[in-house]
Design a protein around this motif. Structure first.
Motif, PDB file in Angstrom:
ATOM      1  N   ALA A  60       0.829  -1.210   0.000  1.00 55.08           N
ATOM      2  CA  ALA A  60       0.000   0.000   0.000  1.00 55.08           C
ATOM      3  C   ALA A  60       0.863   1.260   0.000  1.00 55.08           C
ATOM      4  O   ALA A  60       0.583   2.220  -0.730  1.00 55.08           O
ATOM      5  CB  ALA A  60      -0.923  -0.017   1.215  1.00 55.08           C
ATOM      6  N   LEU A  61       1.923   1.289   0.809  1.00 50.76           N
ATOM      7  CA  LEU A  61       2.805   2.458   0.830  1.00 50.76           C
ATOM      8  C   LEU A  61       3.508   2.640  -0.502  1.00 50.76           C
ATOM      9  O   LEU A  61       3.712   3.774  -0.969  1.00 50.76           O
ATOM     10  CB  LEU A  61       3.823   2.309   1.957  1.00 50.76           C
ATOM     11  N   PHE A  98      -2.900   6.469  -5.179  1.00 47.27           N
ATOM     12  CA  PHE A  98      -3.936   6.994  -4.296  1.00 47.27           C
ATOM     13  C   PHE A  98      -3.262   7.836  -3.217  1.00 47.27           C
ATOM     14  O   PHE A  98      -2.043   7.788  -3.036  1.00 47.27           O
ATOM     15  CB  PHE A  98      -4.741   5.856  -3.654  1.00 47.27           C
ATOM     16  N   GLU A  99      -4.062   8.596  -2.489  1.00 49.99           N
ATOM     17  CA  GLU A  99      -3.589   9.357  -1.343  1.00 49.99           C
ATOM     18  C   GLU A  99      -4.163   8.717  -0.079  1.00 49.99           C
ATOM     19  O   GLU A  99      -5.325   8.296  -0.062  1.00 49.99           O
ATOM     20  CB  GLU A  99      -4.038  10.824  -1.426  1.00 49.99           C
ATOM     21  N   ILE A 131      -9.457   1.473  -6.729  1.00 46.92           N
ATOM     22  CA  ILE A 131     -10.831   1.992  -6.719  1.00 46.92           C
ATOM     23  C   ILE A 131     -10.895   3.280  -5.898  1.00 46.92           C
ATOM     24  O   ILE A 131     -11.492   4.285  -6.318  1.00 46.92           O
ATOM     25  CB  ILE A 131     -11.794   0.931  -6.148  1.00 46.92           C
ATOM     26  N   GLY A 132     -10.276   3.262  -4.709  1.00 46.23           N
ATOM     27  CA  GLY A 132     -10.271   4.467  -3.888  1.00 46.23           C
ATOM     28  C   GLY A 132      -9.532   5.607  -4.559  1.00 46.23           C
ATOM     29  O   GLY A 132      -9.952   6.783  -4.475  1.00 46.23           O
ATOM     30  N   GLY A 133      -8.430   5.308  -5.230  1.00 44.39           N
ATOM     31  CA  GLY A 133      -7.670   6.346  -5.932  1.00 44.39           C
ATOM     32  C   GLY A 133      -8.445   6.964  -7.082  1.00 44.39           C
ATOM     33  O   GLY A 133      -8.342   8.176  -7.331  1.00 44.39           O
ATOM     34  N   ARG A 134      -9.216   6.169  -7.799  1.00 47.91           N
ATOM     35  CA  ARG A 134     -10.039   6.700  -8.887  1.00 47.91           C
ATOM     36  C   ARG A 134     -11.091   7.657  -8.346  1.00 47.91           C
ATOM     37  O   ARG A 134     -11.390   8.688  -8.959  1.00 47.91           O
ATOM     38  CB  ARG A 134     -10.714   5.541  -9.627  1.00 47.91           C
ATOM     39  N   GLY A 168     -12.352  13.896  -7.250  1.00 50.38           N
ATOM     40  CA  GLY A 168     -12.665  14.856  -6.203  1.00 50.38           C
ATOM     41  C   GLY A 168     -13.541  14.309  -5.110  1.00 50.38           C
ATOM     42  O   GLY A 168     -14.065  15.087  -4.294  1.00 50.38           O
ATOM     43  N   LEU A 169     -13.704  12.992  -5.058  1.00 46.31           N
ATOM     44  CA  LEU A 169     -14.545  12.370  -4.039  1.00 46.31           C
ATOM     45  C   LEU A 169     -13.682  11.801  -2.916  1.00 46.31           C
ATOM     46  O   LEU A 169     -12.455  11.730  -3.023  1.00 46.31           O
ATOM     47  CB  LEU A 169     -15.384  11.241  -4.662  1.00 46.31           C
ATOM     48  N   ALA A 170     -14.352  11.372  -1.864  1.00 50.77           N
ATOM     49  CA  ALA A 170     -13.636  10.726  -0.758  1.00 50.77           C
ATOM     50  C   ALA A 170     -13.172   9.340  -1.188  1.00 50.77           C
ATOM     51  O   ALA A 170     -13.657   8.776  -2.174  1.00 50.77           O
ATOM     52  CB  ALA A 170     -14.535  10.635   0.474  1.00 50.77           C
ATOM     53  N   PHE A 171     -12.229   8.804  -0.450  1.00 52.61           N
ATOM     54  CA  PHE A 171     -11.672   7.484  -0.772  1.00 52.61           C
ATOM     55  C   PHE A 171     -12.765   6.428  -0.826  1.00 52.61           C
ATOM     56  O   PHE A 171     -12.731   5.531  -1.670  1.00 52.61           O
ATOM     57  CB  PHE A 171     -10.610   7.102   0.271  1.00 52.61           C
ATOM     58  N   GLY A 172     -13.736   6.508   0.061  1.00 55.33           N
ATOM     59  CA  GLY A 172     -14.878   5.601  -0.002  1.00 55.33           C
ATOM     60  C   GLY A 172     -14.813   4.474   1.001  1.00 55.33           C
ATOM     61  O   GLY A 172     -13.775   3.825   1.164  1.00 55.33           O
ATOM     62  N   TRP A 173     -15.961   4.260   1.670  1.00 57.11           N
ATOM     63  CA  TRP A 173     -16.019   3.197   2.673  1.00 57.11           C
ATOM     64  C   TRP A 173     -15.970   1.815   2.045  1.00 57.11           C
ATOM     65  O   TRP A 173     -15.503   0.856   2.672  1.00 57.11           O
ATOM     66  CB  TRP A 173     -17.296   3.347   3.508  1.00 57.11           C
TER      67      TRP A 173
END
Length: 684
Positions: free
Chosen positions: A389-390, A398-399, A531-534, A539-544
């Motif tokens: 992940a890092l 992703f951030e 998926i979270g990075g996309r 401009g959205l949150a990473f997502g639950w």
């Protein structure tokens, strides 16, 4: 005349019991007994032919009763063991744990008031066919006492062993490791004692820098030299402890053999020859000063070792990112210092927490050291997913999402989390100065030991701490620009190398199936992060959903991985797997021996092996001087090997020892080796 003492005590015990019965007073308020519940337990029921097997006399006294040590003191007598064994099977003398002290009417008794287990080693002859039955019988005669009465008792015990492969179950190994931990370890170096003027002084070898525990006490095994009931004064004089007490009136002769207690259920077996021992000041401020000095030395070594960890491939990218955050120049002096302190707090908190876990596990009888969690493939899976992940984060996929409570705390919350992450991911590494410092921490009182682990964290945090508090250093950082994003991507390379190393370790511990499972989990984790990075790119949150998938993959991967069956360790060409028996055999042959302890997850170990040990020059020098090489693989945390490492004041690997011919004590080599150092060993 010791036999007369034992005979007298037996007769008195019988008379006492009979008189109490004649007077109508029950001699035993707990029934007829037995008052010591003894069970004969074998570490393995299927010992291999030509091997040894340990038997435990697991003993539980009834409440209010006690059994006796091998030297009972001023009263009582030790247990007498009568074995009935198959042909050519032999039994050693029992190895007792450290006893307790009980004074009754000014008589000192060395006793066990709680559960204890003397250990006996059986030698199984060679040439026995698999399936051969070995019936073992034991008759134990012993004295058991309460505050009111002493009763001689006996127990008939038996077990049947079957010659097999010597397999030891995990539960049996853990139980016997706990029992062995309570048995005093032999001290190779001899002590000296001097008896004169009604006093006796015993000088016991002990490291000058190590702390002297408060509960030091000398239990004599040799009779006729020490007055058991007299108080003992302990002092430290350089590299030895001096125990002074009243000499026995009998005035026996040496050598003097005994057990010196150095902690709760910890002791050393000491043999001392007659000689001259200078009087020293009683322990008090001397011991306190010794603890303080040892703590300061270990603290300094841990700080230096932690500082060096910053150049390791798993830590350097994280430190560099934090440095770049300061290089952006958007922080004022107060904010820079706040982030530096928060980062330091995160690092120190994790190091102290890991140190506390080590101390707690060791107190429970488990032989663990630094990076103990890496001996479990489940922890390797978690670390593998973390480093993947890092690596993807540094590569820009992703951030890292930060929780709201972290955001509310400003940069300090993120800095604390980053420091904790840096410390946790640095645990596979053991560098110069760390080994000796953390080894010393394990013999210090627990507050001092935790201070040493805090010193390791402080050393790890020093570079960022300096950047936060020294504006001149921040001014020397490169000016921010587009190059920073490119540099960030470059930093993913050492992090990927760390992930690759962890995958290799996982394969070694869990086999091909475990490695495949870990790589599959890494693939699924990468997909969830993508998926979270996309979402972040829009401009959205990473997502639950992505976070939940990531958590499920991590938990599932750790839960499903299994350690592969342990096989015989394969040593490098020209070397052998380490065992203490093989080490002793080589030394008896008069050969010099180079012993090194390594682990698949130890980066320093692998670098030393590639650069210094597994080289043509070293092999040639060792071959010319017939130096035997023994390799101890501690990847899976072998507790027997862990105790050997601990005995040399190390908390983990690497550990390098050189045993020269004719010299009992090994030379402990530095943790960073060179070919020149190794090739010069046989010629010194």
């Amino acid at each position: 005349m010791r036999w007369f003492h034992y005979f007298t005590m037996t007769v008195l015990a019988l008379l006492w019991a009979s008189m109490a019965h004649a007077q109508g007073v029950a001699p035993d308020p707990y029934g007829k007994g037995p008052h010591l519940a003894i069970t004969l337990v074998a570490e393995t029921a299927t010992p291999a032919a030509g091997s040894t097997v340990t038997l435990a006399l697991a003993t539980v006294p009834q409440p209010g009763w006690h059994g006796y040590w091998q030297n009972p003191g001023d009263a009582g007598f030790p247990a007498k063991l009568e074995w009935t064994l198959p042909k050519d099977v032999t039994a050693s003398a029992p190895a007792y744990p450290v006893p307790g002290r009980l004074i009754v009417a000014d008589l000192m008794n060395y006793v066990f008031e709680k559960a204890y287990a003397p250990l006996v080693t059986l030698s199984v002859p060679t040439g026995l066919a698999v399936g051969t039955k070995l019936p073992i019988k034991l008759r134990a005669n012993y004295l058991v006492c309460s505050a009111e009465v002493c009763v001689p008792e006996s127990a008939d015990l038996s077990t049947t062993l079957i010659v097999g492969d010597g397999t030891i179950s995990a539960s049996s190994r853990a139980q016997f490791d706990a029992w062995r931990r309570a048995v005093p370890k032999p001290l190779d170096a001899k002590g000296v004692f001097q008896a004169s003027g009604g006093r006796i002084r015993i000088a016991i070898p002990y490291p000058a820098g190590a702390a002297v525990p408060k509960d030091v006490y000398f239990y004599p095994i040799t009779t006729g030299l020490v007055d058991y009931s007299a108080p003992q004064a302990v002092s430290q004089n350089g590299d030895r402890l001096v125990v002074e007490t009243k000499a026995a009136a009998a005035g026996g002769s040496g050598p003097l053999v005994g057990v010196v207690q150095i902690g709760q259920q910890q002791g050393l077996v000491v043999t001392a020859d007659a000689g001259t021992v200078a009087a020293t000041a009683p322990t008090g401020s001397t011991v306190a000063g010794g603890v303080l000095l040892a703590t300061l030395i270990a603290f300094g070594g841990a700080m230096l070792g932690g500082l060096i960890l910053n150049v390791m491939p798993c830590v350097f990218p994280i430190l560099s990112l934090k440095a770049l955050s300061l290089a952006r120049g958007h922080l004022d002096e107060g904010a820079a210092r706040s982030e530096a302190l928060a980062y330091t707090a995160g690092v120190v908190a994790v190091c102290v927490a890991l140190g506390g876990a080590i101390l707690a596990l060791r107190a429970g009888g488990t032989a663990v050291g630094w990076a103990f969690q890496l001996q479990d493939p489940r922890a390797i899976v978690v670390l593998l997913l973390l480093t993947v992940a890092l690596s993807l984060n540094l590569g820009g996929l992703f951030e890292i999402p930060t929780p709201q409570f972290v955001n509310r705390s400003g940069g300090a919350g993120g800095a604390f989390a980053t420091g904790a992450l840096a410390a946790f991911i640095a645990t596979p590494c053991t560098g110069p100065f760390m080994g000796a410092a953390l080894g010393a921490a394990l013999v210090l009182p627990w507050p001092a030991a935790l201070a040493v682990f805090a010193g390791l964290g402080l050393g790890l945090a020093i570079p960022f701490l300096a950047l936060g508090f020294v504006p001149a250093l921040r001014k020397r950082l490169p000016k921010p620009g587009a190059w920073m994003e490119t540099f960030r991507h470059i930093l993913s390379v050492p992090m990927w190398l760390t992930a690759l190393a962890l995958a290799w370790v996982l394969g070694r511990q869990a086999g091909v199936d475990g490695l495949t499972l870990g790589l599959g989990a890494a693939l699924l984790a990468g997909f969830a992060l993508w998926i979270g990075g996309r979402r972040q790119a829009r401009g959205l949150a990473f997502g639950w959903v992505a976070l939940a998938a990531l958590a499920a993959v991590t938990v599932g991967g750790a839960a499903l991985v299994r350690r592969a069956p342990t096989g015989v360790a394969v040593a490098e060409a020209g070397s052998e797997p380490f065992t203490e028996a093989r080490l002793e055999a080589l030394r008896k042959e008069g050969r010099p021996v180079f012993v090194y302890f390594t682990a698949d997850w130890c980066l320093t170990c692998k670098v030393n092996e590639k650069v210094a040990i597994d080289t043509d020059a070293t092999r040639k020098a060792f071959a010319e001087h017939k130096v035997a090489v023994l390799v101890g693989d501690w990847t899976n945390g072998d507790p027997v090997m862990g105790r050997f490492i601990e005995a040399h004041n190390r908390a983990g690997v690497p550990l390098y020892l050189y045993y020269d011919v004719g010299i009992r004590e090994p030379r402990v080599l530095p943790q960073v080796l060179s070919p020149a150092l190794l090739t010069s060993l046989p010629t010194k």
